[in-house]
Design an enzyme around this catalytic site. Sequence first.
Site, mmCIF file in Angstrom:
data_model
loop_
_atom_site.group_PDB
_atom_site.id
_atom_site.type_symbol
_atom_site.label_atom_id
_atom_site.label_comp_id
_atom_site.label_asym_id
_atom_site.label_seq_id
_atom_site.Cartn_x
_atom_site.Cartn_y
_atom_site.Cartn_z
ATOM 1 N N CYS A 1 0.849 -1.192 0.000
ATOM 2 C CA CYS A 1 0.000 0.000 0.000
ATOM 3 C C CYS A 1 0.881 1.236 0.000
ATOM 4 O O CYS A 1 1.718 1.414 0.873
ATOM 5 C CB CYS A 1 -0.904 0.006 1.225
ATOM 6 N N ARG B 1 -6.164 -12.850 11.419
ATOM 7 C CA ARG B 1 -5.420 -12.095 10.403
ATOM 8 C C ARG B 1 -6.412 -11.467 9.433
ATOM 9 O O ARG B 1 -6.654 -11.978 8.336
ATOM 10 C CB ARG B 1 -4.457 -13.025 9.659
ATOM 11 N N GLU C 1 -4.802 -8.436 -2.471
ATOM 12 C CA GLU C 1 -4.868 -8.546 -1.012
ATOM 13 C C GLU C 1 -4.038 -7.438 -0.392
ATOM 14 O O GLU C 1 -2.972 -7.093 -0.908
ATOM 15 C CB GLU C 1 -4.335 -9.920 -0.576
ATOM 16 N N ARG D 1 -7.634 -9.302 6.626
ATOM 17 C CA ARG D 1 -7.068 -8.659 5.455
ATOM 18 C C ARG D 1 -8.193 -8.264 4.507
ATOM 19 O O ARG D 1 -9.265 -8.872 4.497
ATOM 20 C CB ARG D 1 -6.089 -9.587 4.725
#
Length: 471
Positions: A89, A178, A127, A180
Amino acid sequence: MPRSSAPFTYVDLFAGIGGFHAMLDHAGGQCVYVSEIDREARETYMRNWVDPLSASARPIINTDITLATPADGPVDVPAHDVLAAGFPCQPFSKSGFQKGMDEARGTLFWNIARILEERTPSVVLLENVRNIAGPRHRHEWEIIIKSLRQLGYRVSSTPSVFSPHFLPPSLGGTPQVRERVFILGTYVGPERSLAETDVPPTVVRGSVDGWNVKDWDVDWILDDDASIAGLEKYRLSVDETEWINVWDDLVQRMWSARGYRLPGFPLWADAWVPERGLDPIELDILPRWKADFLVKNARFFDDHRDVIKAWRKANPSFVDFPESRRKLEWQAQDTASLWDTVMHFRPSGIRAKAPTYLPALVAITQTSIVGSRRRRLTPHEAARLQGLPRTFSFDGQRDQASYKQVGNGVAVGAAWHVFSTHVKRDAADLPQSLVRSVVDASHNPCGGSLSASAVEFEGATVSSTHEVLAG
């Protein structure tokens, strides 16, 4: 490269150590292109996924995706049906009035977009971290969605947020929290993609098939200690053992004297003073969260002064602990002992959680400590926590690099769940060979990741549920 006879082909960008590869191979696909800039991660990928293949079946290996996607030249990536990418990102420019792909220029998302523009694969699967869809990255999110639609991909404006611990063992779940964000798009052409914007997210955040996340057991991903080479380097040191023993003594004393363990707010032993001794003026100038913790710790001291004083007298070494080890965050509810929890030695203190599931693996080395084993999670166990097979190997690589690679990876089960759900939902607009291959694949892409105990437990739970319903 000769045309593949596989039901579909895919490219694996920002590939890491192959989380997407594991899932897409499970679906019957053939990888035709891999790009990973980190040398050690690329070597791990090659060792596990590429080297076992025949020469004719091996994908093209690239080291830098920017070199294959020049702004003023052809894209050097072969045709494919599915593009998968766990892309970094990056902030997009907010200057000027440019929109979509133009505004993404200079970021690694733009390189993905260039491939989509040239190759138009049927499905794109991206992702990223949870925050990509948060308020601080609203601009980036809007540019990604706008760009994909301009390129002809039907996508939802609502992120698909998912975690492997939401899945039962039989569907590829693992005991790792987790969360995502997954972005999934189907190529339908710009005319339709810009018109068909009212699209629900592929999956919703929550448990699947009634799975109770509290039923997870960390033991299901652990190896037998006797099988671990170099086990001693994962064991706790003498000092670490003492830190836990001393804090556990407080846990036991609180239970014996009060009938409960410890409160859930961070305990700062250096702040255990009578509340009346706190200076209101000093509290007012502190950040609210810190002032709140100081007040709570003072009240904890006032309420349990007798227990604390006896504990300190019995453990004189505590005053010599490092400052960060004089802090404890108990998030383990009614777990009987600190040695029964999963712990992390953090700069902010020791954090203890119930041994039901583990927090997200991260690229930095903050390796989970399994109290019952008195050792840290090994890289092999961390890989299994991501849903990678038992055969997955780091082949003597530095542990620091292995932990980093796993922490940067994709959870195989979560990726399979969102991908297979998307393909089944958009089956009418996708190549039927891809759809059939996904539909025919087994439900669990992580078959060897968990111990047999997980399968036995889930089977017993399902049988009990059926008996209750039948009764």
